[in-house]
Write a protein that holds these residues in place. Structure first.
Motif, PDB file in Angstrom:
ATOM      1  N   GLU A 218       0.816  -1.210   0.000  1.00 26.73           N
ATOM      2  CA  GLU A 218       0.000   0.000   0.000  1.00 26.73           C
ATOM      3  C   GLU A 218       0.851   1.262   0.000  1.00 26.73           C
ATOM      4  OE1 GLU A 218      -2.306  -0.451   3.494  1.00 26.73           O
ATOM      5  OE2 GLU A 218      -3.533  -2.089   2.693  1.00 26.73           O
ATOM      6  N   ARG A 219       2.026   1.185   0.621  1.00 26.39           N
ATOM      7  CA  ARG A 219       2.874   2.376   0.786  1.00 26.39           C
ATOM      8  C   ARG A 219       4.114   2.317  -0.102  1.00 26.39           C
ATOM      9  NH1 ARG A 219       3.032   4.143   5.991  1.00 26.39           N
ATOM     10  NH2 ARG A 219       4.557   5.635   5.179  1.00 26.39           N
ATOM     11  N   MET A 220       4.022   1.610  -1.194  1.00 26.60           N
ATOM     12  CA  MET A 220       5.184   1.366  -2.043  1.00 26.60           C
ATOM     13  C   MET A 220       5.873   2.650  -2.503  1.00 26.60           C
ATOM     14  SD  MET A 220       5.242  -1.144  -5.341  1.00 26.60           S
ATOM     15  CE  MET A 220       4.193  -2.282  -4.455  1.00 26.60           C
ATOM     16  N   ALA A 221       5.086   3.693  -2.766  1.00 28.14           N
ATOM     17  CA  ALA A 221       5.655   4.934  -3.283  1.00 28.14           C
ATOM     18  C   ALA A 221       6.229   5.808  -2.181  1.00 28.14           C
ATOM     19  CB  ALA A 221       4.590   5.718  -4.056  1.00 28.14           C
ATOM     20  N   ASP A 222       5.998   5.450  -0.916  1.00 30.66           N
ATOM     21  CA  ASP A 222       6.423   6.285   0.210  1.00 30.66           C
ATOM     22  C   ASP A 222       7.773   5.845   0.753  1.00 30.66           C
ATOM     23  OD1 ASP A 222       3.932   7.430  -0.077  1.00 30.66           O
ATOM     24  OD2 ASP A 222       3.028   6.221   1.521  1.00 30.66           O
ATOM     25  N   THR A 223       8.340   6.697   1.563  1.00 30.11           N
ATOM     26  CA  THR A 223       9.527   6.328   2.328  1.00 30.11           C
ATOM     27  C   THR A 223       9.061   5.639   3.596  1.00 30.11           C
ATOM     28  OG1 THR A 223      10.801   8.211   1.491  1.00 30.11           O
ATOM     29  CG2 THR A 223      11.569   7.184   3.532  1.00 30.11           C
ATOM     30  N   ILE A 224       9.415   4.377   3.754  1.00 32.42           N
ATOM     31  CA  ILE A 224       9.005   3.588   4.912  1.00 32.42           C
ATOM     32  C   ILE A 224      10.227   3.367   5.792  1.00 32.42           C
ATOM     33  CG2 ILE A 224       7.971   1.421   5.682  1.00 32.42           C
ATOM     34  CD1 ILE A 224       6.651   1.199   2.939  1.00 32.42           C
ATOM     35  N   THR A 225      10.107   3.690   7.074  1.00 33.18           N
ATOM     36  CA  THR A 225      11.235   3.559   7.986  1.00 33.18           C
ATOM     37  C   THR A 225      11.080   2.331   8.881  1.00 33.18           C
ATOM     38  OG1 THR A 225      10.207   4.896   9.731  1.00 33.18           O
ATOM     39  CG2 THR A 225      11.459   6.068   8.022  1.00 33.18           C
ATOM     40  N   MET A 226      12.198   1.839   9.359  1.00 30.12           N
ATOM     41  CA  MET A 226      12.140   0.689  10.251  1.00 30.12           C
ATOM     42  C   MET A 226      11.450   1.015  11.578  1.00 30.12           C
ATOM     43  SD  MET A 226      12.504  -2.466  10.606  1.00 30.12           S
ATOM     44  CE  MET A 226      13.566  -3.097   9.317  1.00 30.12           C
ATOM     45  N   PRO A 227      11.652   2.206  12.177  1.00 31.98           N
ATOM     46  CA  PRO A 227      10.879   2.517  13.393  1.00 31.98           C
ATOM     47  C   PRO A 227       9.383   2.441  13.182  1.00 31.98           C
ATOM     48  CG  PRO A 227      12.719   4.032  13.185  1.00 31.98           C
ATOM     49  CD  PRO A 227      12.688   3.231  11.919  1.00 31.98           C
ATOM     50  N   GLU A 228       8.906   2.848  11.999  1.00 32.95           N
ATOM     51  CA  GLU A 228       7.484   2.749  11.695  1.00 32.95           C
ATOM     52  C   GLU A 228       7.049   1.290  11.644  1.00 32.95           C
ATOM     53  OE1 GLU A 228       4.277   4.069   8.209  1.00 32.95           O
ATOM     54  OE2 GLU A 228       6.424   4.456   7.941  1.00 32.95           O
ATOM     55  N   LEU A 229       7.859   0.451  11.008  1.00 34.20           N
ATOM     56  CA  LEU A 229       7.522  -0.967  10.920  1.00 34.20           C
ATOM     57  C   LEU A 229       7.594  -1.643  12.287  1.00 34.20           C
ATOM     58  CD1 LEU A 229       9.373  -1.927   7.615  1.00 34.20           C
ATOM     59  CD2 LEU A 229       6.933  -1.522   7.934  1.00 34.20           C
ATOM     60  N   GLU A 230       8.531  -1.217  13.132  1.00 34.13           N
ATOM     61  CA  GLU A 230       8.610  -1.751  14.492  1.00 34.13           C
ATOM     62  C   GLU A 230       7.330  -1.460  15.254  1.00 34.13           C
ATOM     63  OE1 GLU A 230      13.315  -1.641  15.741  1.00 34.13           O
ATOM     64  OE2 GLU A 230      12.166   0.217  15.849  1.00 34.13           O
ATOM     65  N   ARG A 231       6.804  -0.239  15.079  1.00 33.14           N
ATOM     66  CA  ARG A 231       5.569   0.133  15.775  1.00 33.14           C
ATOM     67  C   ARG A 231       4.396  -0.699  15.274  1.00 33.14           C
ATOM     68  NH1 ARG A 231       1.322   2.313  14.533  1.00 33.14           N
ATOM     69  NH2 ARG A 231       2.048   3.063  12.526  1.00 33.14           N
ATOM     70  N   VAL A 232       4.300  -0.848  13.958  1.00 33.51           N
ATOM     71  CA  VAL A 232       3.192  -1.613  13.389  1.00 33.51           C
ATOM     72  C   VAL A 232       3.258  -3.073  13.830  1.00 33.51           C
ATOM     73  CG1 VAL A 232       2.207  -2.477  11.238  1.00 33.51           C
ATOM     74  CG2 VAL A 232       2.917  -0.090  11.405  1.00 33.51           C
TER      75      VAL A 232
END
Length: 313
Positions: A218-232
């Protein structure tokens, strides 16, 4: 602003919930600081969103009773409270936790201690809106003897909360909010399905990988950070990558890179969109970045790949 009359400390939220979709009622309690209030918004028929703020200036002890046909999904944003079921079982609800509750029309005692305070959001969904199979699953997972379950579902992030709690109330905005609420309920029910007999829903690797992969897509075009993924994910990046590698053979960001190049390949093969447009859609810095990644993956340029695809078509 509505001042709620409390009889013997009994609160029945359905009595002050707005009837009209998109309408919000702000409820305060007599003798309590104005910092203690609940904003209740009707999203659509059978779906209500409430955001509660409990002041730390004094202790609050209420009895809350909701209709028997409600499913409650609660995210505690800060502070903590205690919920005591009708059977006397107490549950400590801490910040950053998600809980799912089957009301059954039974009262819950809610205690917020002085000096603690609490802030949370509650999604109340009428079970009549659920598919019968889901409703049956929910009732079995949350029997009358154990109507509350803690989830590993993470609290929505700041951006998600801002969208969910914004003041927009037009038809399109309400449709968006309905979708957000139902998606969160869906995630919760998936967790119940994964571990139906556990008192605390345990981590389910396949479910976790599926959820993170969906977010990456869903967020392929965005900058995704590891802290964000850790939270999710509700875990450290080391543990998350360990789970991902065990399930998929690659790390999270290796999977993201594969998703981006696979999506770009499909767009190059089956559309006439420019490489610049495809690069932006798939999360590449520019067409040159896409071209380099494409050559590394397929051994030919994107232009040559498109020509081959057109010839084969």
């Amino acid at each position: 602003m509505i001042a709620l009359d409390v009889c013997m400390n009994l609160i029945e939220p359905h009595r002050f919930t707005p009837v009209e979709a998109g309408t919000t009622a702000t409820v305060t309690l007599p003798s309590l600081p104005r910092k203690t209030h609940v904003d209740v918004r009707r999203i659509t028929a059978g779906l209500v969103l409430a955001c509660s703020h409990f002041s730390k200036d004094m202790r609050q002890d209420d009895i809350v009773r909701r209709p028997a046909g409600d499913l409650l999904l609660t995210f505690n944003l800060s502070g903590r409270m205690q919920l005591v079921g009708h059977n006397g079982t107490a549950h400590e609800i801490g910040g950053g936790q998600a809980w799912i509750i089957r009301t059954g029309g039974k009262p819950l005692q809610r205690i917020v201690e002085k000096g603690e305070g609490c802030s949370n959001i509650v999604i109340a969904l009428a079970m009549s809106r659920l598919d019968p199979a889901l409703s049956d699953q929910f009732e079995k997972a949350l029997p009358a003897t154990r109507p509350l379950r803690r989830l590993r579902l993470p609290v929505p992030g700041r951006a998600e909360l801002d969208m969910l709690l914004d003041e927009r109330c037009g038809p399109a905005a309400l449709l968006r909010k309905e979708g957000q609420c139902l998606a969160l309920v869906g995630h919760a029910l998936e967790e119940l399905s994964a571990c139906p007999g556990s008192s605390v829903v345990a981590d389910h690797r396949t479910l976790l990988v599926s959820r993170i992969t969906a977010l990456l897509s869903e967020r392929m075009a965005d900058t995704i950070t590891m802290p964000e993924l850790e939270r999710v994910a509700g875990m450290s990046h080391v543990t998350l990558n360990h789970v991902f590698r065990a399930e998929t053979g690659m790390t999270v960001f290796e999977r993201l890179r594969m998703l981006r190049i696979e999506t770009a390949e499909q767009m190059i093969r089956h559309t006439d969109r420019s490489f610049t447009d495809i690069a932006a859609t798939c999360g590449f810095a520019d067409a040159s970045h896409l071209s380099n990644a494409f050559r590394k993956r397929f051994g030919v340029t994107a232009s040559e790949w498109r020509r081959r695809g057109n010839k084969n078509g």
